[in-house]
Each structure stands twice: as structure tokens, then as C-alpha cells.
Design a protein around this motif. Structure first.
Motif, short mmCIF file in Angstrom:
data_model
loop_
_atom_site.label_atom_id
_atom_site.label_comp_id
_atom_site.label_asym_id
_atom_site.label_seq_id
_atom_site.Cartn_x
_atom_site.Cartn_y
_atom_site.Cartn_z
N MET A 126 23.84 14.72 -8.14
CA MET A 126 22.22 15.52 -7.93
C MET A 126 21.22 15.81 -8.17
N ASP A 127 19.63 15.30 -8.11
CA ASP A 127 18.63 15.60 -9.46
C ASP A 127 18.45 16.80 -7.90
N HIS A 128 18.91 18.14 -8.59
CA HIS A 128 17.39 19.38 -7.55
C HIS A 128 15.78 19.55 -8.19
N SER A 129 15.80 18.55 -8.94
CA SER A 129 14.56 18.95 -9.74
C SER A 129 13.80 18.71 -8.21
N LYS A 130 13.59 17.57 -7.84
CA LYS A 130 13.19 16.85 -6.85
C LYS A 130 12.71 17.39 -5.32
N HIS A 131 13.92 18.86 -5.47
CA HIS A 131 14.35 19.37 -3.53
C HIS A 131 13.04 20.09 -4.10
N ILE A 132 12.66 20.36 -2.90
CA ILE A 132 11.44 20.94 -1.99
C ILE A 132 12.13 22.67 -1.49
N PRO A 133 12.26 23.57 -2.94
CA PRO A 133 12.47 25.14 -2.67
C PRO A 133 12.57 25.35 -0.95
N LEU A 134 12.97 26.46 -0.68
CA LEU A 134 12.70 27.06 0.46
C LEU A 134 11.98 28.10 0.30
N ARG A 135 10.99 28.29 1.22
CA ARG A 135 10.45 29.75 1.40
C ARG A 135 11.08 30.59 1.77
N THR A 136 11.14 32.44 1.63
CA THR A 136 11.57 33.85 1.86
C THR A 136 11.56 33.53 3.70
N ASP A 137 11.03 33.05 4.33
CA ASP A 137 10.95 33.19 5.71
C ASP A 137 11.44 31.98 6.45
N GLU A 138 11.68 31.00 5.67
CA GLU A 138 12.80 30.50 6.23
C GLU A 138 14.19 30.29 5.27
N ILE A 139 14.71 31.66 4.99
CA ILE A 139 16.44 31.99 4.96
C ILE A 139 16.30 32.43 5.94
N SER A 140 17.04 31.78 6.98
CA SER A 140 17.42 31.84 7.90
C SER A 140 18.55 31.43 8.84
N ALA A 141 19.57 31.37 9.70
CA ALA A 141 21.28 31.29 10.03
C ALA A 141 20.45 30.01 10.53
N ALA A 142 19.44 29.32 11.35
CA ALA A 142 19.21 28.64 11.78
C ALA A 142 19.04 26.98 10.33
N ASN A 143 18.31 27.65 9.61
CA ASN A 143 18.75 26.74 8.01
C ASN A 143 19.24 26.73 7.16
N LEU A 144 20.18 27.83 7.11
CA LEU A 144 21.28 27.60 6.07
C LEU A 144 22.92 28.10 6.26
N ASP A 145 23.20 27.95 7.62
CA ASP A 145 24.00 27.86 8.02
C ASP A 145 24.95 26.28 8.31
N GLY A 146 26.26 26.00 7.15
CA GLY A 146 26.58 24.65 7.53
C GLY A 146 26.25 24.02 5.62
N ALA A 147 25.23 24.68 5.33
CA ALA A 147 24.27 24.13 3.80
C ALA A 147 25.61 23.69 2.84
N ASN A 148 25.54 22.69 1.87
CA ASN A 148 26.67 22.47 1.17
C ASN A 148 25.71 24.16 -0.25
N VAL A 149 26.85 24.44 -0.72
CA VAL A 149 26.63 24.86 -2.03
C VAL A 149 27.18 24.34 -3.29
#
Length: 98
Positions: free
Chosen positions: A1-24
């Protein structure tokens, strides 16, 4: 997977609603775990990750500071993270206790 084209999350997006279930993904771009919970909000957040196992069975739950992960969205808008830590390094961390 090419992560270079992915959009970084902003600090205000660091929340359970956005992160729970995210692949690492680890440094070799292999899937090494999944976010199962977040503690706190913003820069002080700890992220609880299930490492290893299969469908949650046999996984070890560890806590990481959000600063150890780079969160981003793929082209479909799904949040995921990368880390410089390997699966073995994560497994060597103390097990997270609720």
C-alpha cells in the motif's frame, strides 16, 4: 500500500469515532494490529492496539501513545495507521489492562 498519497489525520480528528477499528501497519507495510480503543483526546491520547492473533483470538492488547503512530485516510476515506515499530516490538510491550 502506498501511504504517500494518503491524507494525514488532523489533531482534531484523533478520536475514538475515527480511530477505533483502524488497521495498523508496520515498517514493512504488513498489517500488525488493529486499534480497539482510545484513551483521552488529542495529543495526550493513548491508543490500545490488538497485536497478532487472528480475528481477535490470541491477540495481545498493548497501549501506545498516539505519537507512535501516523494516522491517515486512504483513498476511500478509511482511517489506518503506520508505525516504525515491528509486530515483535509491540508484542514485547506490557499487556494493557482495562
Amino acid at each position: 500500500m502506498d501511504h504517500s498519497k494518503h491524507i494525514p489525520l488532523r489533531t482534531d480528528e484523533i478520536s475514538a469515532a475515527n480511530l477505533d477499528g483502524a488497521n495498523v501497519y508496520g515498517p514493512d507495510d504488513n498489517h500488525i494490529g488493529d486499534v480497539v480503543h482510545t484513551d483521552g483526546a488529542g495529543h495526550g491520547t493513548n491508543v490500545i492496539v490488538d497485536v497478532g492473533g487472528f480475528l481477535g483470538i490470541g491477540a495481545k492488547r498493548v497501549s501506545l501513545p498516539v505519537s507512535q503512530l501516523n494516522f491517515m485516510r486512504d483513498e476511500n476515506g478509511k482511517a489506518h495507521a503506520t508505525t516504525t515499530m515491528t509486530k515483535d516490538q509491540l508484542k514485547d510491550l506490557p499487556e494493557y489492562q482495562d
